[in-house]
Design a protein around this motif. Sequence first.
Motif, PDB file in Angstrom:
ATOM      1  N   GLY A 131       0.791  -1.210   0.000  1.00 57.75           N
ATOM      2  CA  GLY A 131       0.000   0.000   0.000  1.00 57.75           C
ATOM      3  C   GLY A 131       0.834   1.275   0.000  1.00 57.75           C
ATOM      4  N   PHE A 132       2.153   1.144   0.120  1.00 59.49           N
ATOM      5  CA  PHE A 132       3.015   2.323   0.144  1.00 59.49           C
ATOM      6  C   PHE A 132       3.942   2.369  -1.072  1.00 59.49           C
ATOM      7  N   ALA A 182       8.411   4.747  -4.605  1.00 58.06           N
ATOM      8  CA  ALA A 182       8.850   5.336  -5.863  1.00 58.06           C
ATOM      9  C   ALA A 182       9.527   6.680  -5.625  1.00 58.06           C
ATOM     10  N   GLU A 183       9.089   7.424  -4.626  1.00 59.82           N
ATOM     11  CA  GLU A 183       9.716   8.701  -4.321  1.00 59.82           C
ATOM     12  C   GLU A 183      11.072   8.513  -3.657  1.00 59.82           C
TER      13      GLU A 183
END
Length: 54
Positions: free
Chosen positions: A4-5, A10-11
């Motif tokens: 869910g994160f 990706a960041e």
Amino acid sequence: MTPGFEHLDAELEPEPASLVEQGVRFGRELGQRGGKTEGRPADKAFRDSLFDDS
């Protein structure tokens, strides 16, 4: 990471830039840092020496 994160993952780990993108970025930064100077004109003798076959 927990499910869910993925958007946060990706960041944290951006995709590596391609070699072309790195080169373009380097060129832009170099152009911004460098002083703008006028190039000297090449005279006829210099241009002819570039193609001298002797």
